[in-house]
Design a protein around this motif. Structure first.
Motif, PDB file in Angstrom:
ATOM      1  N   VAL A  27       0.842  -1.205   0.000  1.00 52.50           N
ATOM      2  CA  VAL A  27       0.000   0.000   0.000  1.00 52.50           C
ATOM      3  C   VAL A  27       0.873   1.249   0.000  1.00 52.50           C
ATOM      4  O   VAL A  27       0.673   2.181  -0.781  1.00 52.50           O
ATOM      5  N   MET A  31       1.195   4.137  -2.756  1.00 48.70           N
ATOM      6  CA  MET A  31       0.902   5.535  -2.445  1.00 48.70           C
ATOM      7  C   MET A  31       2.073   6.437  -2.793  1.00 48.70           C
ATOM      8  O   MET A  31       1.887   7.586  -3.197  1.00 48.70           O
ATOM      9  N   THR A  34       1.753   7.119  -6.501  1.00 43.80           N
ATOM     10  CA  THR A  34       0.734   8.113  -6.859  1.00 43.80           C
ATOM     11  C   THR A  34       1.153   9.494  -6.379  1.00 43.80           C
ATOM     12  O   THR A  34       0.834  10.493  -7.025  1.00 43.80           O
TER      13      THR A  34
ATOM     14  N   PHE B 297      -7.329  14.438   2.648  1.00 42.28           N
ATOM     15  CA  PHE B 297      -6.450  14.187   1.502  1.00 42.28           C
ATOM     16  C   PHE B 297      -5.979  12.737   1.511  1.00 42.28           C
ATOM     17  O   PHE B 297      -5.924  12.080   0.467  1.00 42.28           O
ATOM     18  N   LEU B 298      -5.673  12.223   2.706  1.00 39.30           N
ATOM     19  CA  LEU B 298      -5.226  10.830   2.817  1.00 39.30           C
ATOM     20  C   LEU B 298      -6.305   9.881   2.300  1.00 39.30           C
ATOM     21  O   LEU B 298      -6.027   8.933   1.557  1.00 39.30           O
ATOM     22  N   TRP B 301      -6.238  10.168  -1.388  1.00 40.29           N
ATOM     23  CA  TRP B 301      -4.981   9.603  -1.874  1.00 40.29           C
ATOM     24  C   TRP B 301      -5.094   8.079  -1.937  1.00 40.29           C
ATOM     25  O   TRP B 301      -4.764   7.448  -2.947  1.00 40.29           O
ATOM     26  N   VAL B 302      -5.587   7.485  -0.858  1.00 33.87           N
ATOM     27  CA  VAL B 302      -5.718   6.029  -0.810  1.00 33.87           C
ATOM     28  C   VAL B 302      -6.731   5.570  -1.847  1.00 33.87           C
ATOM     29  O   VAL B 302      -6.522   4.587  -2.545  1.00 33.87           O
TER      30      VAL B 302
END
Lengths: 183, 340
Positions: A27, A31, A34, B297-298, B301-302
């Protein structure tokens, strides 16, 4: 056998390791990828405001040229229509009448010159076939329309204007591009 | 009870309501922008400067859409479901301390609606109620897709509420209180709970993702398999409410995450600045909101990084991994609290 590319990967159906089962390392890796893209320059071209850069010899919408005195170059010889592989061009010829010398360069002219923009494949063979420097492809884009009939462009759209500012520049198309052909 | 308290709380409730809605509205815009940036695109930029009026345009669009209630649907429940979802999403904002108290005259105005001594339990109650909106909506639609979505959603929520609760039990053991204000005040000196409860934080974070129905746990929606999951049959502003409530969920969850694990409205060294009480209150609100925005945002983002889990993987992760881990976390914390 030698493989064509080096992208081949051998796969195995093994049990996942602990790190893979825990998901989190993968993960975080994803991340971070991205996140990198967050700071990359976007690939978007904001179309109506800016257009994508095109090649100098881009083949777009046609233009029917006039000479320096504003007379139409086309003599309705029909070579373009013959050359056209898509059969997109239709021409009707007519004889120039006395008093029309300022409109048409030679005795014969095209009373109807239509290009079906939906049939056209923008190959540029009409331009190549033209002996009178009359038809050229330009870097203009054919705009969208609501009906198919609107895509049949007549002389009202194709012929350039008489005034200097209405002339369409085709100097790039006239350049003599030589292909690099290796022996 | 004197009327100033009533006035104070009324203003606060209205303010929180408006702020939640505004943040949720702009979270929808932010979501699309973040998605675009993560995919090397520009995102919405046509409505207003930088596309800032996009949420307004979306809202207008939602209101103008035709309102369809399926013939076979249970009409009353069908209409009430989005309302339940929305209300429960907004309810948990009542116990979050939004900042340091303002001082006007000799009175202190605390920036929280209800100073419950069982604050955490209240959050759980509201989170648990939240799944009712989805369940009722999915069932009342009388559609297979909706029912499947609702079923998945309820089983997922029940599975993930357990580790969610247990990760908080460990935190409560450590903090010794259920009151959110006290938990925030404990973390005053930069000694945020996340440093003492890293495992608890990770479990809590994962469960919050699942509870919000956000990717990679967006089972209830699964637009590629179930059309739209529980909201397949919904249209117009009822659909809008469902989608909107998801963002409010996200906002409130981010606030709870910031409050429980990241020091709430405190940041290290806030007291050494020696600010006037009212300015300190303003600063603390800004601090809390920057933490909230980071978590939102997290979330995004995920979402734009990970694909959706398969349903059996979701269940497996919940029951076989997160619950044992959170039990272990409770044991370790209890041992620490007892022996040290």
């Amino acid at each position: 056998m030698k493989s064509l590319t080096d992208r081949k990967k051998s796969v195995s159906k093994r049990e996942l390791t602990f790190a893979e089962k825990a998901y989190l390392p993968a993960v975080l890796k994803g991340m971070s990828i991205t996140l990198k893209h967050l700071f990359k320059k976007e690939a978007t071209v904001r179309y109506p405001e800016e257009t994508r850069e095109r090649a100098e010899v881009y083949r777009g919408m046609h233009v029917l040229k006039r000479d320096e005195e504003g007379r139409e170059n086309c003599t309705a010889c029909g070579l373009c229509a013959v050359a056209c592989p898509a059969e997109a061009i239709t021409i009707d010829a007519a004889e120039r009448q006395p008093g029309e010398e300022h409109l048409y360069r030679e005795e014969k002219y095209a009373s109807k010159y239509e290009i079906n923009m939906l049939r056209c494949i923008y190959c540029g063979l009409c331009e190549e076939a033209c002996p009178k420097d009359a038809v050229y492809l330009t870097d203009r884009i054919v705009p969208t329309e609501y009906s198919r009939g609107k895509f049949i462009y007549g002389k009202d759209i194709l012929v350039e204007g008489v005034k200097p500012e209405e002339r369409i520049d085709i100097s790039q198309r006239k350049k003599d591009y030589k292909m690099d052909v290796k022996d | 009870m004197d009327y100033i308290v009533i006035l104070d709380k009324t203003i606060l409730i209205v303010a929180i309501f408006i702020v939640s809605l505004a943040v949720a509205a702009y979270a929808t815009f932010g979501e699309r922008k973040v998605a675009a940036w993560l995919q090397d695109r520009v995102g919405p930029n046509r409505a207003g400067p930088f596309g800032l009026l996009q949420p307004v345009a979306d809202g207008v669009k939602m209101f103008m859409k035709e309102e369809i209630i399926p013939n076979a649907a249970n009409k009353k429940l069908f209409i009430i479901a989005p309302a339940i979802f929305m209300v429960t999403a907004l309810m948990s904002s009542a116990i979050i301390p939004w900042g340091k108290p303002f001082e006007i005259g000799d009175r202190q105005f605390h920036l929280l609606v209800a100073d419950l001594n069982i604050g955490m339990l209240f959050v759980f109650a509201m989170v648990a109620l939240g799944s009712y909106g989805i369940m009722i909506g999915g069932w009342a639609s009388n559609s297979k897709f909706s029912l499947m979505g609702a079923l998945r959603s309820s089983s997922q929520m029940i599975s993930y509420e357990l580790p969610l609760g247990m990760s908080i039990v460990a935190l409560i053991l450590f903090a010794g209180t259920l009151n959110l204000t006290e938990i925030v005040e404990m973390q005053k000196y930069g000694n945020w709970n996340v440093f003492y409860q890293p495992l608890g934080f990770i479990i809590f974070l994962v469960c919050v993702f699942a509870e919000c129905g956000r990717a990679p746990f967006d089972m209830p929606e699964s637009e590629s398999e179930l059309v739209g999951g529980f909201h397949t049959e919904y249209s117009s502003m009822k659909l809008g409410l469902f989608l909107f409530a998801e963002y409010i969920h996200m906002f409130i969850s981010s606030a709870i995450l910031a409050t429980l694990f990241f020091g709430g409205y405190h940041f290290p060294g806030i007291d050494s600045l020696d600010l006037a009480p009212n300015i300190a209150a303003l600063v603390s609100i800004v601090v809390l909101f920057s933490k909230i925005f980071f978590f939102i945002f997290l979330f995004m983002w995920v979402r734009w990084t990970l694909p959706r889990f398969r349903f059996d993987q979701v269940m497996n992760l919940g029951w076989n991994v997160l619950i044992p881990l959170s039990l272990l976390n409770i044991l370790a914390t209890a041992a620490y609290v007892t022996f040290f």
